[in-house]
Scaffold this motif. Structure first.
Motif, PDB file in Angstrom:
ATOM      1  N   ILE A  41       4.897  -2.875   3.821  1.00  0.00           N
ATOM      2  CA  ILE A  41       5.137  -1.430   3.753  1.00  0.00           C
ATOM      3  C   ILE A  41       4.377  -0.690   4.853  1.00  0.00           C
ATOM      4  CG2 ILE A  41       3.273  -0.953   2.101  1.00  0.00           C
ATOM      5  CD1 ILE A  41       6.618   0.848   2.000  1.00  0.00           C
ATOM      6  N   PHE A  42       3.283  -1.249   5.323  1.00  0.00           N
ATOM      7  CA  PHE A  42       2.423  -0.497   6.235  1.00  0.00           C
ATOM      8  C   PHE A  42       3.062  -0.193   7.585  1.00  0.00           C
ATOM      9  CE2 PHE A  42      -0.386  -2.201   3.012  1.00  0.00           C
ATOM     10  CZ  PHE A  42      -0.851  -0.992   2.519  1.00  0.00           C
ATOM     11  N   ILE A  44       6.097   0.433   8.039  1.00  0.00           N
ATOM     12  CA  ILE A  44       7.041   1.504   7.715  1.00  0.00           C
ATOM     13  C   ILE A  44       6.281   2.796   7.437  1.00  0.00           C
ATOM     14  CG2 ILE A  44       8.709   2.311   5.981  1.00  0.00           C
ATOM     15  CD1 ILE A  44       9.467  -0.681   5.612  1.00  0.00           C
ATOM     16  N   SER A  45       5.180   2.680   6.714  1.00  0.00           N
ATOM     17  CA  SER A  45       4.482   3.879   6.261  1.00  0.00           C
ATOM     18  C   SER A  45       3.839   4.674   7.392  1.00  0.00           C
ATOM     19  CB  SER A  45       3.428   3.532   5.209  1.00  0.00           C
ATOM     20  OG  SER A  45       2.329   2.872   5.784  1.00  0.00           O
ATOM     21  N   ASP A  46       3.525   4.025   8.496  1.00  0.00           N
ATOM     22  CA  ASP A  46       2.905   4.787   9.581  1.00  0.00           C
ATOM     23  C   ASP A  46       3.809   4.945  10.801  1.00  0.00           C
ATOM     24  OD1 ASP A  46       2.758   2.300  10.776  1.00  0.00           O
ATOM     25  OD2 ASP A  46       0.582   2.252  10.930  1.00  0.00           O
ATOM     26  N   ARG A  60       3.725  13.925   4.142  1.00  0.00           N
ATOM     27  CA  ARG A  60       3.043  12.835   3.434  1.00  0.00           C
ATOM     28  C   ARG A  60       2.121  13.363   2.335  1.00  0.00           C
ATOM     29  NH1 ARG A  60       2.534   7.505   6.286  1.00  0.00           N
ATOM     30  NH2 ARG A  60       0.644   7.349   5.053  1.00  0.00           N
ATOM     31  N   GLU A  76      -4.296  10.564   2.580  1.00  0.00           N
ATOM     32  CA  GLU A  76      -3.307  11.247   3.421  1.00  0.00           C
ATOM     33  C   GLU A  76      -3.955  12.377   4.220  1.00  0.00           C
ATOM     34  OE1 GLU A  76      -0.482  10.096   4.109  1.00  0.00           O
ATOM     35  OE2 GLU A  76      -0.111   8.735   2.455  1.00  0.00           O
ATOM     36  N   LEU A 143      11.035   8.053   5.856  1.00  0.00           N
ATOM     37  CA  LEU A 143      10.123   6.913   5.743  1.00  0.00           C
ATOM     38  C   LEU A 143       8.733   7.362   5.294  1.00  0.00           C
ATOM     39  CD1 LEU A 143      11.124   4.878   8.928  1.00  0.00           C
ATOM     40  CD2 LEU A 143      11.868   4.515   6.559  1.00  0.00           C
ATOM     41  N   ALA A 147       7.174   6.107   1.691  1.00  0.00           N
ATOM     42  CA  ALA A 147       5.947   5.309   1.696  1.00  0.00           C
ATOM     43  C   ALA A 147       4.817   6.034   0.981  1.00  0.00           C
ATOM     44  CB  ALA A 147       5.549   4.967   3.123  1.00  0.00           C
ATOM     45  N   SER A 148       4.732   7.339   1.151  1.00  0.00           N
ATOM     46  CA  SER A 148       3.653   8.117   0.531  1.00  0.00           C
ATOM     47  C   SER A 148       3.781   8.170  -0.982  1.00  0.00           C
ATOM     48  CB  SER A 148       3.633   9.537   1.087  1.00  0.00           C
ATOM     49  OG  SER A 148       3.324   9.503   2.452  1.00  0.00           O
ATOM     50  N   PHE A 150       5.317   5.492  -2.667  1.00  0.00           N
ATOM     51  CA  PHE A 150       5.269   4.097  -3.101  1.00  0.00           C
ATOM     52  C   PHE A 150       3.854   3.642  -3.441  1.00  0.00           C
ATOM     53  CE2 PHE A 150       4.674  -0.386  -1.842  1.00  0.00           C
ATOM     54  CZ  PHE A 150       5.501  -0.995  -2.763  1.00  0.00           C
ATOM     55  N   LEU A 151       2.915   3.877  -2.534  1.00  0.00           N
ATOM     56  CA  LEU A 151       1.553   3.368  -2.727  1.00  0.00           C
ATOM     57  C   LEU A 151       0.885   3.931  -3.981  1.00  0.00           C
ATOM     58  CD1 LEU A 151       0.413   3.266   0.991  1.00  0.00           C
ATOM     59  CD2 LEU A 151       1.156   1.352  -0.429  1.00  0.00           C
TER      60      LEU A 151
END
Length: 175
Positions: A41-42, A44-46, A60, A76, A143, A147-148, A150-151
């Motif tokens: 995921i990382f 994608i997340s950044d 985010r 964040e 994205l 991602a923000s 999901f975690l």
């Protein structure tokens, strides 16, 4: 060996971001295979190529805030500080004061709020996002938002997201 390397990377991330990554350690210690999948995921997340840092981080923070009441939001904010987003922008988002944001960031704030709140009034805002940032900017926002959210969901599911905490605009101290 892979666990040890991943653990060192988690230590570094905690120092950089100023918050515990115990839930990630839990995944790592429970199942290396699951952790290696989770870690995908990382990238994608950044991902941010064309979207300005302030719009990216406003999105985010608003998205994470909907899923979490503290530490993930603090991460964040710390990422926004690291990317030189103006403290007054970050503070306005934390304080839920979109009226204190520039017009383009008000649109981002309201758009993400409409999405996470499922209000159904996001189409006009989506068109404004496309106008301001283009189709690629909209994809980057998608994205970032996903991602923000999901975690914090993973964290809460594992039982690590129990306590609320005060979110501050501050640079984490390096340990």
């Amino acid at each position: 060996m892979i666990r040890a390397l991943a653990s060192k990377r988690l230590d570094a991330a905690e120092r950089e971001l100023g918050e515990s990554h115990d839930y990630m350690r839990h995944i790592l210690n429970t199942s290396l295979r699951a952790f290696l999948r989770f870690a995908k995921i990382f990238p994608i997340s950044d991902y941010r190529r064309g979207l300005p840092a302030d719009a990216y981080h406003v999105a985010r923070i608003v998205a994470a805030r909907d899923e979490d009441c503290g530490t993930c939001v603090q991460v964040e904010v710390n990422l926004g500080v690291r990317d030189n987003v103006a403290p007054e922008i970050l503070q306005a988002v934390i304080d839920r004061r979109p009226d204190q944001l520039p017009a383009n960031l008000q649109i981002v704030y309201e758009f993400v709020g409409a999405l996470v709140g499922k209000t159904g009034n996001d189409e006009e805002l989506r068109q404004a996002i496309r106008r301001d940032y283009g189709e690629e900017g909209l994809v980057e926002l998608a994205l970032a938002i996903g991602a923000s959210r999901f975690l914090p969901s993973v964290k809460r599911t594992l039982g690590y997201g129990k306590a609320c905490s005060l979110v501050e605009v501050r640079l984490p101290e390096h340990r």
